[in-house]
Design an enzyme around this catalytic site. Structure first.
Site, PDB file in Angstrom:
ATOM      1  N   ASP A   5     -13.971 -16.716 -16.412  1.00  0.00           N
ATOM      2  CA  ASP A   5     -12.917 -17.541 -16.046  1.00  0.00           C
ATOM      3  C   ASP A   5     -13.453 -19.032 -16.396  1.00  0.00           C
ATOM      4  O   ASP A   5     -12.270 -20.428 -16.326  1.00  0.00           O
ATOM      5  CB  ASP A   5     -12.333 -17.774 -14.289  1.00  0.00           C
ATOM      6  CG  ASP A   5     -12.873 -17.939 -13.947  1.00  0.00           C
ATOM      7  OD1 ASP A   5     -13.716 -19.074 -13.515  1.00  0.00           O
ATOM      8  OD2 ASP A   5     -12.462 -17.376 -12.309  1.00  0.00           O
TER       9      ASP A   5
ATOM     10  N   ASP B  51      -8.770  -5.929  -3.975  1.00  0.00           N
ATOM     11  CA  ASP B  51      -8.193  -4.758  -3.795  1.00  0.00           C
ATOM     12  C   ASP B  51      -9.529  -3.563  -3.591  1.00  0.00           C
ATOM     13  O   ASP B  51     -10.327  -3.190  -4.508  1.00  0.00           O
ATOM     14  CB  ASP B  51      -6.866  -4.183  -4.428  1.00  0.00           C
ATOM     15  CG  ASP B  51      -6.423  -3.569  -3.035  1.00  0.00           C
ATOM     16  OD1 ASP B  51      -7.211  -3.115  -2.302  1.00  0.00           O
ATOM     17  OD2 ASP B  51      -4.693  -3.566  -3.021  1.00  0.00           O
TER      18      ASP B  51
ATOM     19  N   ASP C  47     -18.269 -13.751 -12.829  1.00  0.00           N
ATOM     20  CA  ASP C  47     -17.714 -15.513 -11.587  1.00  0.00           C
ATOM     21  C   ASP C  47     -17.433 -16.167 -13.089  1.00  0.00           C
ATOM     22  O   ASP C  47     -16.270 -16.809 -12.941  1.00  0.00           O
ATOM     23  CB  ASP C  47     -18.648 -15.635 -10.545  1.00  0.00           C
ATOM     24  CG  ASP C  47     -17.570 -16.422  -9.651  1.00  0.00           C
ATOM     25  OD1 ASP C  47     -16.716 -16.800 -10.032  1.00  0.00           O
ATOM     26  OD2 ASP C  47     -17.877 -17.398  -8.793  1.00  0.00           O
TER      27      ASP C  47
ATOM     28  N   ILE D  77     -15.050 -15.698  -7.275  1.00  0.00           N
ATOM     29  CA  ILE D  77     -13.346 -14.965  -7.550  1.00  0.00           C
ATOM     30  C   ILE D  77     -14.019 -15.111  -8.364  1.00  0.00           C
ATOM     31  O   ILE D  77     -13.609 -15.627  -9.748  1.00  0.00           O
ATOM     32  CB  ILE D  77     -11.979 -15.893  -7.128  1.00  0.00           C
ATOM     33  CG1 ILE D  77     -12.932 -16.461  -5.138  1.00  0.00           C
ATOM     34  CG2 ILE D  77     -10.541 -15.749  -8.076  1.00  0.00           C
ATOM     35  CD1 ILE D  77     -11.483 -17.166  -5.693  1.00  0.00           C
TER      36      ILE D  77
ATOM     37  N   SER E 144       0.948  -1.198  -0.306  1.00  0.00           N
ATOM     38  CA  SER E 144      -0.326   0.162   0.159  1.00  0.00           C
ATOM     39  C   SER E 144       0.980   1.412  -0.056  1.00  0.00           C
ATOM     40  O   SER E 144       1.339   1.799  -0.869  1.00  0.00           O
ATOM     41  CB  SER E 144      -1.144   0.057   1.324  1.00  0.00           C
ATOM     42  OG  SER E 144      -1.798   0.940   1.395  1.00  0.00           O
TER      43      SER E 144
ATOM     44  N   ASP F 275     -17.183 -20.101  -8.489  1.00  0.00           N
ATOM     45  CA  ASP F 275     -16.629 -20.372  -7.380  1.00  0.00           C
ATOM     46  C   ASP F 275     -16.177 -19.144  -5.886  1.00  0.00           C
ATOM     47  O   ASP F 275     -15.214 -18.826  -5.351  1.00  0.00           O
ATOM     48  CB  ASP F 275     -14.890 -20.494  -7.205  1.00  0.00           C
ATOM     49  CG  ASP F 275     -14.059 -19.559  -8.043  1.00  0.00           C
ATOM     50  OD1 ASP F 275     -14.057 -18.585  -8.477  1.00  0.00           O
ATOM     51  OD2 ASP F 275     -13.001 -19.952  -8.298  1.00  0.00           O
TER      52      ASP F 275
ATOM     53  N   HIS G  33      -7.080  -5.915  -0.308  1.00  0.00           N
ATOM     54  CA  HIS G  33      -5.862  -5.260   0.077  1.00  0.00           C
ATOM     55  C   HIS G  33      -5.011  -5.195   1.243  1.00  0.00           C
ATOM     56  O   HIS G  33      -4.567  -5.809   2.353  1.00  0.00           O
ATOM     57  CB  HIS G  33      -6.327  -3.099   0.677  1.00  0.00           C
ATOM     58  CG  HIS G  33      -5.249  -2.583   0.113  1.00  0.00           C
ATOM     59  ND1 HIS G  33      -4.544  -2.361  -0.838  1.00  0.00           N
ATOM     60  CD2 HIS G  33      -5.075  -1.761   1.393  1.00  0.00           C
ATOM     61  CE1 HIS G  33      -4.353  -1.187  -0.509  1.00  0.00           C
ATOM     62  NE2 HIS G  33      -4.479  -1.138   0.767  1.00  0.00           N
TER      63      HIS G  33
ATOM     64  N   VAL H 259     -15.145 -21.408 -14.187  1.00  0.00           N
ATOM     65  CA  VAL H 259     -14.965 -21.755 -12.483  1.00  0.00           C
ATOM     66  C   VAL H 259     -15.792 -21.021 -11.532  1.00  0.00           C
ATOM     67  O   VAL H 259     -15.810 -19.756 -11.698  1.00  0.00           O
ATOM     68  CB  VAL H 259     -13.612 -22.076 -12.342  1.00  0.00           C
ATOM     69  CG1 VAL H 259     -13.993 -22.759 -10.682  1.00  0.00           C
ATOM     70  CG2 VAL H 259     -12.171 -22.939 -12.633  1.00  0.00           C
TER      71      VAL H 259
END
Ligand SMILES: *[C@@H]1O[C@H](CO)[C@@H](O)[C@H](O)[C@H]1NC(C)=O
Ligand SMILES: *[C@@H]1O[C@H](CO)[C@@H](O)[C@H](O)[C@H]1NC(C)=O
Ligand SMILES: *[C@@H]1O[C@H](CO)[C@@H](O)[C@H](O)[C@H]1NC(C)=O
Length: 514
Positions: free
Chosen positions: A263, A404, A260, A269, A190, A267, A444, A265
């Site tokens: 990609d 982040d 989501d 993320i 940071s 998940d 972050h 998947v």
């Protein structure tokens, strides 16, 4: 194995950031503990520093000691630190001018591998409230008040405290061990990431290796971008305010619904935010004739869009890149929470405008323009090239969480591209000294990266970094799964079959994204 590193804060108002400067140890040698202890206690660090330094601490710390930092801020998670090896702890306050200075610690292990490591921290946010009880009353940069009509404090904050601490650290280390230190390293996230990059720009021979996490580069525009959210969200009780709960459920679910699966998947993320452009219209009540009440009013949708869009100057050029989708989970209680973001407010009040009574609700792009024009103590940290650092043989390993909630990871990509354009967009040239690892799902500065000595010392740069998720986020509970993190412009890409929790199902693919 390196020595544990801790963060520290500053000692007094108008004294700048505090640094821990460690001298890395690899192994512990059992002989001569007594004489090491004596050597430690008879060390006179002040006599080697021309400045009027104050010795706050000189103590021998035996391996296993749990050093307590009773005044460290809870968010730093460093109320205490178990010291892994015998070391000599030196704590100093060093003036840089009659009205500012810095405090810092030097940890000298009994068995030294010749390397030095500096850790930056502090700033308007982050773990700056650490204050060893012996240093006296503290408030540090918990507020930016120290900057008010004190340019020296801004200079220390911007670059001087770190640079001088490195010089003092190298000097004291030579005197203590009777030989010159070898390679010098830095690690920070940071604001600390910005310090690392800024140091490479201004003092290219200070460090050989720099780990810069989520670097707060393009500092003034970052602080303007952060200041821009409060006027968009409005105060927490105002009309059409979007509650934290709505961000975390209605909006976050829609973000995942749209992004989501990009990609391959599902998940939770979002692997690469570059690919995720949220269509905020779909949040509007009645969209597609939906009768769901889990939706937003038109005024609210407008706010979400303003937050999710790139932040542009009136002439359409980029002021600061858009937020990381997914980051709303934490930003709901942070940047989007209907309160002025304290560090930005302080930066404008004390460093930019010089108006302690300034109301952050009145922030406009005129303030952003003023910040860029004023650029106090050249804090911007937005170099086009780091040629001198590169020529010195320096390496930078940058990393950024793709979720982040404080600094858009897209700004790190933007920074990488800026540096790359200076070397003719030559990937090999970038790979030779600056690698940016993008960490999907990471918030972050959530979890740091290990130092990679091989790159600096043997010329072998990391192609991938393996991230580990522990069960319940507890190291002791064991590994849940591991994931392959790729350096830009490679993207962690799912093979399309196989267990998505198995690292072997993913590969780093250069998507030519620059
Ligand atoms: C050094 O610091 C001490 C204690 O803060 C102060 O009393 C003294 O005047 C300083 N001396 C110089 C030369 O600045
Ligand atoms: C929504 O309803 C209107 C009126 O019934 C209809 O004309 C329109 O086609 C519908 N739109 C969708 C996307 O279903
Ligand atoms: C747009 O405006 C910004 C801020 O005033 C300025 O820095 C930038 O150079 C301008 N860009 C163009 C293309 O005019």
């Amino acid at each position: 194995m390196g020595i544990s590193v801790l963060t520290a804060g500053m000692a007094r108002t108008a004294w700048s950031l505090c640094l821990v400067y460690s001298v890395l140890a690899l192994a512990v040698d059992a002989d001569n503990h007594v004489s090491f202890k004596e050597q430690c206690l008879s060390f006179k660090p002040q006599t080697h520093i021309s400045k009027n330094a104050t010795l706050n601490r000189l103590e021998y710390v035996a391996a296993g000691t749990n050093l307590a930092f009773p005044n460290n801020h809870p968010s730093c998670n460093r109320q205490s630190q178990v010291v892994a090896i015998d070391l000599c702890r030196v704590a100093l306050s060093i003036p840089t001018s009659p009205r500012s200075g810095f405090t810092y610690e030097l940890w000298l292990p009994e068995t030294w591998n010749g390397r030095t490591l500096a850790t930056g921290n502090g700033g308007l946010d982050g773990c700056i409230k650490y204050e060893d009880i012996s240093y006296g009353a503290a408030n540090g940069f918990s507020s930016g008040e120290a900057f008010y009509q004190n340019e020296d404090a801004v200079i220390d904050f911007s670059y001087r405290a770190l640079h001088e601490s490195v010089e003092v650290g190298k000097k004291l280390t030579s005197h203590f061990y009777g030989k010159k230190p070898g390679k010098s390293y830095y690690i920070g996230c940071s604001l600390g990431g910005r310090q690392g990059i800024g140091n490479a720009e201004k003092f290219p021979t200070d460090f050989d290796g720099i780990v810069a996490g989520a670097p707060a580069v393009d500092f003034n525009s970052l602080y303007s971008w952060r200041a821009s959210f409060f006027p968009i969200t409005g105060a927490a009780k105002s009309a059409d305010f979007i509650s934290p709960d709505t961000w975390k459920t209605t909006i976050h679910n829609e973000v995942l619904r749209q992004c989501d699966y990009i990609d391959g998947v599902e998940d939770g993320i979002i692997e690469d935010p570059i690919l995720c452009h949220v269509d905020t219209e779909r949040l509007l009540c009645g969209y597609d004739n939906s009768t769901s009440t889990d939706c937003l009013s038109a005024a609210q949708v407008k706010r979400v869009k303003a937050i999710f869009d790139d932040y542009l100057w009136p002439n359409g050029t980029l002021l600061y890149p858009r937020v990381n989708p997914g980051g709303e989970l934490l930003a709901a209680d942070g940047l989007y929470s209907g309160k002025a973001y304290g560090p930005s407010a302080d930066w404008f009040k004390f460093a930019i405008l010089g108006q302690p009574a300034w109301d952050p609700a009145t922030y406009t792009m005129n303030d952003a323009l003023l910040a860029v024009q004023k650029n106090p103590a050249d804090i911007d940290t937005w170099p086009s090239s780091l040629t001198a650092f590169q020529n010195h043989g320096g390496k930078i390993l940058a990393y950024h969480g793709q979720q982040d909630q404080q600094i858009s990871s897209l700004n790190s990509v933007r920074f990488w591209k800026k540096l790359a354009s200076e070397v003719g967009d030559d990937l090999d040239k970038m790979d030779a000294y600056f690698r940016l690892f993008r960490i999907p799902g990471m918030n972050h500065c959530g979890g740091g990266l290990c130092l990679d000595f091989d790159w600096v010392e043997k010329g072998i740069g990391p192609a991938e970094i393996v991230g580990t998720k522990f069960v319940g986020d507890s190291v002791d509970a064991g590994i849940m799964y591991q994931h392959r993190h790729c350096r830009y412009p490679y993207r962690s890409t799912y093979s399309g079959d196989g267990d998505h929790l198995d690292m072997a199902s993913w590969h780093c693919v250069n998507f030519g994204g620059y």
